[in-house]
Design a protein around this motif. Structure first.
Motif, PDB file in Angstrom:
ATOM      1  N   GLN A  32       0.849  -1.187   0.000  1.00  0.00           N
ATOM      2  CA  GLN A  32       0.000   0.000   0.000  1.00  0.00           C
ATOM      3  C   GLN A  32       0.889   1.243   0.000  1.00  0.00           C
ATOM      4  O   GLN A  32       2.076   1.144   0.282  1.00  0.00           O
ATOM      5  CB  GLN A  32      -0.894  -0.009   1.247  1.00  0.00           C
ATOM      6  N   PRO A  33       0.342   2.422  -0.304  1.00  0.00           N
ATOM      7  CA  PRO A  33       1.176   3.629  -0.300  1.00  0.00           C
ATOM      8  C   PRO A  33       1.815   3.908   1.062  1.00  0.00           C
ATOM      9  O   PRO A  33       2.957   4.362   1.134  1.00  0.00           O
ATOM     10  CB  PRO A  33       0.200   4.741  -0.677  1.00  0.00           C
ATOM     11  N   GLU A  34       1.087   3.636   2.147  1.00  0.00           N
ATOM     12  CA  GLU A  34       1.648   3.903   3.473  1.00  0.00           C
ATOM     13  C   GLU A  34       2.576   2.777   3.953  1.00  0.00           C
ATOM     14  O   GLU A  34       3.382   2.985   4.853  1.00  0.00           O
ATOM     15  CB  GLU A  34       0.541   4.137   4.506  1.00  0.00           C
ATOM     16  N   ARG A  35       2.463   1.593   3.362  1.00  0.00           N
ATOM     17  CA  ARG A  35       3.293   0.452   3.747  1.00  0.00           C
ATOM     18  C   ARG A  35       3.572  -0.408   2.513  1.00  0.00           C
ATOM     19  O   ARG A  35       2.899  -1.423   2.287  1.00  0.00           O
ATOM     20  CB  ARG A  35       2.565  -0.353   4.814  1.00  0.00           C
ATOM     21  N   PRO A  36       4.560  -0.020   1.690  1.00  0.00           N
ATOM     22  CA  PRO A  36       4.829  -0.772   0.457  1.00  0.00           C
ATOM     23  C   PRO A  36       5.463  -2.135   0.726  1.00  0.00           C
ATOM     24  O   PRO A  36       5.815  -2.462   1.861  1.00  0.00           O
ATOM     25  CB  PRO A  36       5.777   0.136  -0.325  1.00  0.00           C
ATOM     26  N   ARG A  37       5.612  -2.891  -0.332  1.00  0.00           N
ATOM     27  CA  ARG A  37       6.104  -4.267  -0.244  1.00  0.00           C
ATOM     28  C   ARG A  37       7.601  -4.299  -0.540  1.00  0.00           C
ATOM     29  O   ARG A  37       8.057  -3.747  -1.534  1.00  0.00           O
ATOM     30  CB  ARG A  37       5.324  -5.101  -1.265  1.00  0.00           C
ATOM     31  N   LEU A  38       8.374  -4.929   0.331  1.00  0.00           N
ATOM     32  CA  LEU A  38       9.806  -5.143   0.104  1.00  0.00           C
ATOM     33  C   LEU A  38       9.964  -6.521  -0.525  1.00  0.00           C
ATOM     34  O   LEU A  38       9.792  -7.545   0.130  1.00  0.00           O
ATOM     35  CB  LEU A  38      10.596  -5.054   1.407  1.00  0.00           C
ATOM     36  N   VAL A  39      10.268  -6.553  -1.819  1.00  0.00           N
ATOM     37  CA  VAL A  39      10.347  -7.784  -2.588  1.00  0.00           C
ATOM     38  C   VAL A  39      11.793  -8.257  -2.644  1.00  0.00           C
ATOM     39  O   VAL A  39      12.681  -7.484  -2.988  1.00  0.00           O
ATOM     40  CB  VAL A  39       9.837  -7.569  -4.031  1.00  0.00           C
ATOM     41  N   VAL A  40      12.026  -9.528  -2.331  1.00  0.00           N
ATOM     42  CA  VAL A  40      13.368 -10.110  -2.386  1.00  0.00           C
ATOM     43  C   VAL A  40      13.397 -11.134  -3.516  1.00  0.00           C
ATOM     44  O   VAL A  40      12.552 -12.025  -3.577  1.00  0.00           O
ATOM     45  CB  VAL A  40      13.722 -10.793  -1.054  1.00  0.00           C
ATOM     46  N   ASP A 102       8.150  -9.367   1.563  1.00  0.00           N
ATOM     47  CA  ASP A 102       7.746 -10.406   0.624  1.00  0.00           C
ATOM     48  C   ASP A 102       8.990 -11.215   0.286  1.00  0.00           C
ATOM     49  O   ASP A 102       9.844 -10.775  -0.463  1.00  0.00           O
ATOM     50  CB  ASP A 102       7.159  -9.772  -0.635  1.00  0.00           C
ATOM     51  N   ARG A 103       9.071 -12.414   0.851  1.00  0.00           N
ATOM     52  CA  ARG A 103      10.262 -13.240   0.669  1.00  0.00           C
ATOM     53  C   ARG A 103      10.239 -14.014  -0.641  1.00  0.00           C
ATOM     54  O   ARG A 103      11.177 -14.745  -0.957  1.00  0.00           O
ATOM     55  CB  ARG A 103      10.434 -14.179   1.852  1.00  0.00           C
ATOM     56  N   GLY A 104       9.195 -13.870  -1.408  1.00  0.00           N
ATOM     57  CA  GLY A 104       9.130 -14.449  -2.744  1.00  0.00           C
ATOM     58  C   GLY A 104       9.105 -15.957  -2.775  1.00  0.00           C
ATOM     59  O   GLY A 104       9.638 -16.571  -3.692  1.00  0.00           O
ATOM     60  N   TYR A 108      12.698 -18.086   5.072  1.00  0.00           N
ATOM     61  CA  TYR A 108      13.339 -16.990   5.803  1.00  0.00           C
ATOM     62  C   TYR A 108      14.583 -17.562   6.472  1.00  0.00           C
ATOM     63  O   TYR A 108      14.586 -17.943   7.641  1.00  0.00           O
ATOM     64  CB  TYR A 108      12.373 -16.400   6.827  1.00  0.00           C
ATOM     65  N   HIS A 109      15.661 -17.635   5.689  1.00  0.00           N
ATOM     66  CA  HIS A 109      16.880 -18.303   6.140  1.00  0.00           C
ATOM     67  C   HIS A 109      18.020 -17.834   5.254  1.00  0.00           C
ATOM     68  O   HIS A 109      17.818 -17.499   4.090  1.00  0.00           O
ATOM     69  CB  HIS A 109      16.699 -19.825   6.019  1.00  0.00           C
ATOM     70  N   GLY A 110      19.222 -17.782   5.780  1.00  0.00           N
ATOM     71  CA  GLY A 110      20.391 -17.483   4.971  1.00  0.00           C
ATOM     72  C   GLY A 110      20.391 -16.077   4.413  1.00  0.00           C
ATOM     73  O   GLY A 110      20.306 -15.096   5.142  1.00  0.00           O
ATOM     74  N   ALA A 116      16.922  -9.092   5.231  1.00  0.00           N
ATOM     75  CA  ALA A 116      15.931  -8.522   6.141  1.00  0.00           C
ATOM     76  C   ALA A 116      16.608  -7.858   7.339  1.00  0.00           C
ATOM     77  O   ALA A 116      16.214  -6.758   7.759  1.00  0.00           O
ATOM     78  CB  ALA A 116      14.968  -9.605   6.610  1.00  0.00           C
ATOM     79  N   ASP A 117      17.635  -8.493   7.880  1.00  0.00           N
ATOM     80  CA  ASP A 117      18.366  -7.903   9.004  1.00  0.00           C
ATOM     81  C   ASP A 117      19.050  -6.609   8.590  1.00  0.00           C
ATOM     82  O   ASP A 117      19.057  -5.628   9.341  1.00  0.00           O
ATOM     83  CB  ASP A 117      19.398  -8.890   9.545  1.00  0.00           C
ATOM     84  N   GLY A 118      19.636  -6.597   7.393  1.00  0.00           N
ATOM     85  CA  GLY A 118      20.270  -5.383   6.894  1.00  0.00           C
ATOM     86  C   GLY A 118      19.273  -4.258   6.689  1.00  0.00           C
ATOM     87  O   GLY A 118      19.570  -3.091   6.969  1.00  0.00           O
ATOM     88  N   ALA A 119      18.067  -4.583   6.218  1.00  0.00           N
ATOM     89  CA  ALA A 119      17.033  -3.567   6.033  1.00  0.00           C
ATOM     90  C   ALA A 119      16.570  -3.015   7.373  1.00  0.00           C
ATOM     91  O   ALA A 119      16.315  -1.814   7.509  1.00  0.00           O
ATOM     92  CB  ALA A 119      15.855  -4.149   5.254  1.00  0.00           C
ATOM     93  N   ARG A 120      16.474  -3.885   8.373  1.00  0.00           N
ATOM     94  CA  ARG A 120      16.108  -3.412   9.716  1.00  0.00           C
ATOM     95  C   ARG A 120      17.196  -2.505  10.295  1.00  0.00           C
ATOM     96  O   ARG A 120      16.913  -1.509  10.933  1.00  0.00           O
ATOM     97  CB  ARG A 120      15.859  -4.585  10.646  1.00  0.00           C
ATOM     98  N   GLU A 121      18.472  -2.899  10.070  1.00  0.00           N
ATOM     99  CA  GLU A 121      19.580  -2.054  10.534  1.00  0.00           C
ATOM    100  C   GLU A 121      19.551  -0.690   9.845  1.00  0.00           C
ATOM    101  O   GLU A 121      19.942   0.306  10.436  1.00  0.00           O
ATOM    102  CB  GLU A 121      20.923  -2.724  10.237  1.00  0.00           C
ATOM    103  N   GLY A 122      19.121  -0.678   8.588  1.00  0.00           N
ATOM    104  CA  GLY A 122      19.045   0.562   7.824  1.00  0.00           C
ATOM    105  C   GLY A 122      17.872   1.465   8.206  1.00  0.00           C
ATOM    106  O   GLY A 122      17.780   2.583   7.730  1.00  0.00           O
ATOM    107  N   GLY A 123      16.966   0.955   9.034  1.00  0.00           N
ATOM    108  CA  GLY A 123      15.880   1.798   9.524  1.00  0.00           C
ATOM    109  C   GLY A 123      14.487   1.442   9.050  1.00  0.00           C
ATOM    110  O   GLY A 123      13.529   2.138   9.397  1.00  0.00           O
ATOM    111  N   LEU A 124      14.316   0.379   8.279  1.00  0.00           N
ATOM    112  CA  LEU A 124      12.983  -0.024   7.851  1.00  0.00           C
ATOM    113  C   LEU A 124      12.314  -0.852   8.946  1.00  0.00           C
ATOM    114  O   LEU A 124      12.963  -1.684   9.582  1.00  0.00           O
ATOM    115  CB  LEU A 124      13.041  -0.846   6.564  1.00  0.00           C
ATOM    116  N   ALA A 125      11.036  -0.645   9.134  1.00  0.00           N
ATOM    117  CA  ALA A 125      10.252  -1.402  10.117  1.00  0.00           C
ATOM    118  C   ALA A 125       9.324  -2.364   9.377  1.00  0.00           C
ATOM    119  O   ALA A 125       8.614  -1.976   8.469  1.00  0.00           O
ATOM    120  CB  ALA A 125       9.435  -0.455  10.984  1.00  0.00           C
TER     121      ALA A 125
END
Length: 126
Positions: A32-40, A102-104, A108-110, A116-125
């Motif tokens: 959604q516009p307020e919460r977009p999808r992070l596609v891997v 969205d892990r595609g 959720y491994h490796g 995902a951890d790097g994105a959280r470190e970068g400030g994404l919730a």
């Protein structure tokens, strides 16, 4: 919307199973516009990430392990973590702070978890 029966029969069993899992995840997750999808997206060699607003059909931010600053990060897991940090930085510059992951169809491994951890470190919730 397509279903698992729309998968071509010429594909291997593994790729058909992956496509089935992708479709199963995508029918529940939408950006959604307020919460977009992070596609891997992950291949044997590279990993890419995109922040997508599905309602507008736009990519807000993207990063890949093929970029020069990311490819020098070390092994593939370290590169995936760096891709997560870069996409988080670009997403915050675009005004995005929260995403839906969205892990595609992948576990959720490796490298997926490292991104995902790097994105959280970068400030994404998420």
């Amino acid at each position: 919307m397509t279903g698992p029966t729309d998968i071509p029969k010429r594909r291997s069993v593994k790729s058909r199973a992956l496509r089935r899992r992708q479709l199963r995840v995508r029918k529940r997750i939408s950006g959604q516009p307020e919460r977009p999808r992070l596609v891997v997206s992950r291949s044997l060699r590279h990993v890419t990430a995109q922040v997508v607003d599905d309602t507008a059909g736009r990519t807000l931010a993207a990063a890949s392990s093929m970029e020069t600053g990311v490819s020098a990060a070390g092994d593939k897991t370290a590169q995936a973590r760096r891709v997560g940090q870069v996409v988080a930085q670009r997403a915050t510059e675009a005004g995005v702070t929260a995403v839906v992951f969205d892990r595609g169809g992948r576990r959720y491994h490796g490298r997926v978890a490292a991104l995902a951890d790097g994105a959280r470190e970068g400030g994404l919730a998420f």
